[in-house]
Every structure is written in C-alpha cells, then in structure tokens.
Write a protein that holds these residues in place. Structure first.
Motif, mmCIF file in Angstrom:
data_model
loop_
_atom_site.group_PDB
_atom_site.id
_atom_site.type_symbol
_atom_site.label_atom_id
_atom_site.label_comp_id
_atom_site.label_asym_id
_atom_site.label_seq_id
_atom_site.Cartn_x
_atom_site.Cartn_y
_atom_site.Cartn_z
ATOM 1 N N VAL A 67 -16.442 7.992 -18.324
ATOM 2 C CA VAL A 67 -16.081 9.414 -18.438
ATOM 3 C C VAL A 67 -17.394 10.159 -18.627
ATOM 4 C CG1 VAL A 67 -14.837 11.134 -19.813
ATOM 5 C CG2 VAL A 67 -13.882 8.818 -19.519
ATOM 6 N N LEU A 68 -17.650 11.144 -17.756
ATOM 7 C CA LEU A 68 -18.938 11.856 -17.778
ATOM 8 C C LEU A 68 -18.701 13.319 -18.129
ATOM 9 C CD1 LEU A 68 -19.467 9.262 -16.033
ATOM 10 C CD2 LEU A 68 -21.178 10.574 -14.839
ATOM 11 N N VAL A 69 -19.358 13.769 -19.182
ATOM 12 C CA VAL A 69 -19.106 15.118 -19.695
ATOM 13 C C VAL A 69 -20.428 15.846 -19.912
ATOM 14 C CG1 VAL A 69 -18.164 16.412 -21.652
ATOM 15 C CG2 VAL A 69 -17.017 14.332 -20.887
ATOM 16 N N VAL A 70 -20.468 17.110 -19.518
ATOM 17 C CA VAL A 70 -21.611 17.958 -19.877
ATOM 18 C C VAL A 70 -21.269 18.629 -21.214
ATOM 19 C CG1 VAL A 70 -23.002 19.963 -19.230
ATOM 20 C CG2 VAL A 70 -22.255 18.336 -17.464
ATOM 21 N N HIS A 71 -22.021 18.305 -22.252
ATOM 22 C CA HIS A 71 -21.692 18.822 -23.582
ATOM 23 C C HIS A 71 -21.759 20.351 -23.584
ATOM 24 C CE1 HIS A 71 -22.855 19.126 -28.126
ATOM 25 N NE2 HIS A 71 -21.573 19.297 -27.964
ATOM 26 N N ASN A 72 -22.914 20.875 -23.195
ATOM 27 C CA ASN A 72 -23.067 22.334 -23.182
ATOM 28 C C ASN A 72 -23.353 22.753 -21.746
ATOM 29 O OD1 ASN A 72 -23.514 24.885 -24.907
ATOM 30 N ND2 ASN A 72 -25.334 24.836 -23.614
ATOM 31 N N GLU A 73 -22.384 23.417 -21.107
ATOM 32 C CA GLU A 73 -22.546 23.812 -19.697
ATOM 33 C C GLU A 73 -23.470 25.026 -19.666
ATOM 34 O OE1 GLU A 73 -22.883 24.149 -16.446
ATOM 35 O OE2 GLU A 73 -21.546 22.457 -16.099
ATOM 36 N N THR A 100 -6.225 6.071 -26.242
ATOM 37 C CA THR A 100 -5.722 5.309 -25.088
ATOM 38 C C THR A 100 -6.239 3.867 -25.097
ATOM 39 O OG1 THR A 100 -7.621 5.868 -23.715
ATOM 40 C CG2 THR A 100 -5.760 7.393 -23.637
ATOM 41 N N ARG A 101 -7.166 3.572 -25.990
ATOM 42 C CA ARG A 101 -7.813 2.238 -26.039
ATOM 43 C C ARG A 101 -8.394 1.847 -24.682
ATOM 44 N NH1 ARG A 101 -6.250 -0.191 -30.830
ATOM 45 N NH2 ARG A 101 -4.443 0.788 -31.773
ATOM 46 N N HIS A 102 -8.837 2.846 -23.958
ATOM 47 C CA HIS A 102 -9.418 2.591 -22.635
ATOM 48 C C HIS A 102 -10.883 2.219 -22.801
ATOM 49 C CE1 HIS A 102 -10.655 3.159 -18.511
ATOM 50 N NE2 HIS A 102 -9.396 3.373 -18.145
ATOM 51 N N PRO A 103 -11.365 1.204 -22.084
ATOM 52 C CA PRO A 103 -12.740 0.742 -22.319
ATOM 53 C C PRO A 103 -13.837 1.526 -21.581
ATOM 54 C CG PRO A 103 -11.659 -0.669 -20.720
ATOM 55 C CD PRO A 103 -10.636 0.349 -21.133
ATOM 56 N N ALA A 104 -13.492 2.622 -20.909
ATOM 57 C CA ALA A 104 -14.512 3.352 -20.124
ATOM 58 C C ALA A 104 -15.688 3.760 -21.015
ATOM 59 C CB ALA A 104 -13.883 4.595 -19.501
ATOM 60 N N LEU A 105 -16.866 3.794 -20.396
ATOM 61 C CA LEU A 105 -18.050 4.290 -21.100
ATOM 62 C C LEU A 105 -17.930 5.813 -21.228
ATOM 63 C CD1 LEU A 105 -20.793 2.378 -19.046
ATOM 64 C CD2 LEU A 105 -20.092 1.836 -21.392
ATOM 65 N N LEU A 106 -18.529 6.356 -22.274
ATOM 66 C CA LEU A 106 -18.613 7.816 -22.402
ATOM 67 C C LEU A 106 -20.082 8.223 -22.235
ATOM 68 C CD1 LEU A 106 -17.507 10.642 -23.096
ATOM 69 C CD2 LEU A 106 -17.753 10.060 -25.525
ATOM 70 N N MET A 107 -20.331 9.060 -21.223
ATOM 71 C CA MET A 107 -21.704 9.532 -20.991
ATOM 72 C C MET A 107 -21.714 11.049 -21.145
ATOM 73 S SD MET A 107 -23.156 7.224 -17.974
ATOM 74 C CE MET A 107 -22.233 5.877 -17.257
#
Ligand SMILES: Cc1ncc(COP(=O)(O)O)c(C=O)c1O
Length: 403
Positions: free
Chosen positions: A138-144, A163-170
């Motif tokens: 999951v890729l998120v821009v913290h401050n747009e 969700t106990r989903h193992p995706a990485l958070l970037m």
C-alpha cells in the motif's frame, strides 16, 4: 535582472529557505569520502536520521532528488506484475503511480478529488477483498504537496491491521518529515521515503529510505531490475561509515547541522511551530473569503496551504503579480489545479514574522491583481499568533536543554 534590495521570499512548499547555519556548515572543503573523518560524519547523520524518522531501523541516503527515493522503494521490494494499492490524492501520488506502472507493477489507483487524503476505510475495504493476498504494498503520500492535504497514517495502519493483510506500507514523507509528526516504527511503516529540501532545510539533492526489517526481507526476493538503488550494498557499506559510490559530501555536512538544529529546537516544538503557523495561514485565507483547497479539517496540512481562487481568476497571474511587485515566490497549481490554485509554503526554517511578511505579500497581491476578497486576513493571522505565543516557550525549553 536588475538588483532587488531586501531578501526574496521563497514561499513555495519546497525547496525551502536554507538557514545560514546550514549554508555555513556546507561551506567547507569536500573531504575524502573514503577517509576516517567521513566515516564519522556518515555514522553521525545516520544515527541522527533515525531519531528524525523515529525508527531503530536502517536509513539509506541517496545522492538523488525525492523521485530517486520513490524508485528505490519500489525496486527494492517488488517484482514485475505485483499488485500495489495507491490513492489519487494529487499530483505527486499520480507521479508515483505512473512510476509504478512504468515498472510493470499492477497498480490499483483509487480515484480521488485532490481535496481529501487517503480514506482509511477504502484501504480496509480493498485489503479485505483481497483474500488471496495478491496486493504486495500500500503506497501513500503522507502530505500531498500539490494540494495541502495530509493523510492519516496511523488510521491507515490501523485499517491494515484490522484486515491482517501482510502488504507492505510505504509512505512518502517528502513534504512532512521534520515538520509534521511522523513515526516510522510506531506507525508500522515499512518504507518511508523522504527528501532533503523541505523540513530538513537543505538544498535539494539527497533523499532517503527508512527500511523496516519486513521490507528488507521482501528485498531478498524482489525481482524488479535495480543497480544504483540496491539497499543491500548501501547498508553493507554504511556499516563502516562509507557509501558504495560517491556521496553528496557537502550536503551531508548540511544534514549534520540541520539535525542539530531540529534537535536543539526539539522535534515536538518543530511540529507545534508548524501547526501554529499553518493555523494562522488558514485564518488569513478564511478572512480573505477565499477557499482552502483541503476539505477535511482533520487533514489540513501544516506545511502548506492550497488556496482556491474564485472562478474566472487566474492563480498564476496572481503569483506573477506578487513576484513582480513584492519579490515573493508562491507555489503554482500543479496539473489539473493549474491556474485555479496557489500554494503558500509555511515550512522549514520559518517563523511568525516571516509568515506575517508572506501573508502581507499575498494580501497586497490580491488587491493589486484585483481578486475579489475581504481585507483583514493578515490581521486575523496576527491576532492568532499573538495569542498563541508558543514559540517563546519553545525557545526557553531549548535553552534549558542546552544549558
Ligand atoms: C510529496 C512529494 N513526493 C515526491 C516529490 C518528488 O521529489 P523530487 O522533486 O525531489 O524528485 C515531491 C516534490 O516536491 C513531493 O512534494
């Protein structure tokens, strides 16, 4: 261009004003980057960066702009065809998505209106649907930076955890790190992307990845092509205080100084200062009768404010008038916001009187460019700043800490 007296006001949301102390710290002969003194410098900045990112994990420094650190985050962790989840919060999220697609990643790009941050419920719904765990990150821009909207990372993390989903958070913190509260470890972020030219008060030219153990494990099997960006070589060389290639030595002198400055002020004071200056800015915008681009007060950015002009008025013409008459640069509207929005940067080496000057320039510019508005934005900001007065306490605390 003829000489203009006084100082130019650089009020774009980065690159930000580089303080004298940082400029002086960089004004040194470049040293041998394979010598003992350099190894000291590397270790000091890497340790300092961990405190800024609030992590015990590894931090990598690239001689590159933020875009390089975006690429490093992708190529070190992912393989061709991997599914990733991204959110259209604005121009920078769109560029990162384009990069992911260019690398052959299968990016699910959730559409957005460029006035809200990432919806944690949408993250939860998307991950809950993905029972086969095909989404790898999951890729998120913290401050747009294009809109002045800050996504709520702790809530996004909590949604992922449910969700106990193992995706990485970037997370891209290019315009939030060292300005807005951010906690790599506590918020369970796997890769944090950052750059030198905003909250860290440095010129552009170096960028960062903070890398969790889970991200390092993912790097062992990731198959996207990479060479320059490979974490493992960098981390191996960093252990003895060196780089696998020529580092940006003088920017590292500057980084050492900027970390010292941030810690002398105290990170919490830095965040409080940014919050106060941002609130004053928003009060000015409202008093002018103009619209703040960000629609959710819980997502207001403390590093910049995007301001919408009334229909039929060109924000770039206003910026041009302000530059010409008052020698101040404001941020342009990017991409689909071009001409509709201007952005006031209020981050980095910045204080009350600099904000007052900035807002005066905007208010005079609105009058000069004949943009319909109500006078008194500057006064609304000054009233708030005079009453909130946290800076004095911050200074006293910093002095006490040094004594
Ligand atoms: C949030 C964000 N991400 C990425 C970038 C791209 O960084 P750079 O222009 O340093 O390559 C920027 C640049 O302003 C940004 O604000």
């Amino acid at each position: 261009m003829a000489f203009r007296s006084g100082r130019h006001f650089l009020q774009i949301p980065g690159p930000t004003n580089v303080p004298e102390r940082v400029l002086r710290a960089m004004d040194l002969p470049t040293m041998d980057h394979r010598g003992p003194e350099f190894s000291h410098l590397t270790r000091e900045v890497l340790e300092g960066l961990k405190r800024i990112f609030k992590t015990n994990a590894d931090v990598v420094i690239y001689p590159a702009s933020g875009t390089g650190a975006w690429e490093a985050a992708l190529v070190n962790t992912l393989s061709p065809g991997d599914r990733v989840l991204m959110f259209e919060t604005g121009h920078f999220a769109t560029l990162w998505h384009r990069m992911a697609s260019d690398f052959g990643l299968d990016a699910d790009f959730v559409p957005g209106d460029w006035r809200h941050g990432v919806d944690p419920n949408a993250v939860e719904a998307k991950l809950a649907e993905d029972r086969a765990h095909q989404i790898k990150a999951v890729l998120v821009v913290h401050n747009e930076t294009s809109t002045g909207v800050t996504s709520r990372i702790p809530e996004i993390r909590a949604a992922m955890n449910r969700t106990r989903h193992p995706a990485l958070l970037m997370v891209d913190t290019i315009s939030s790190l060292a300005s807005i509260d951010y906690r790599h470890d506590e918020w369970g972020v796997d890769v944090t992307v950052a750059g030198s030219q905003k909250g860290l008060m440095l010129p552009p030219g170096i960028s960062f990845n903070a890398v969790s153990a889970k991200a390092r494990a993912a790097a062992k099997t990731a198959r996207l092509p990479k060479a320059y960006w490979r974490w493992e070589e960098m981390l191996r060389a960093n252990q003895s205080g060196f780089f696998p290639y020529t580092p940006a030595t003088n920017l590292l002198y500057g980084l050492r100084e900027s970390i010292r400055m941030l810690e002398e002020e105290g990170l919490e004071n830095v965040f409080a200062r940014h919050a106060r200056l941002a609130e004053a800015t928003r009060r000015a915008v409202r008093a002018w009768g103009l619209e703040i681009l960000c629609l959710n007060p819980a997502e207001y950015s403390n590093t910049l404010t995007g301001v919408l002009l009334p229909e039929g008025h060109d924000a770039d013409r206003l910026r041009g008038v302000i530059l010409e008459r008052f020698d101040m640069s404001l941020g342009t509207g990017l991409d689909k916001l071009q001409g509709r929005v201007f952005r006031i940067g209020h981050l980095g080496d910045f204080n009350e009187l600099m904000l007052a000057g900035t807002l005066c320039g905007v208010e005079m510019g609105l009058a000069t460019a004949e943009i319909p508005h109500t006078k008194g934005g500057v006064m609304a900001a000054l009233d708030y700043l005079a009453a909130s007065g946290g800076r004095i306490e911050a200074r006293t605390e910093a002095r006490a800490a040094r004594a």
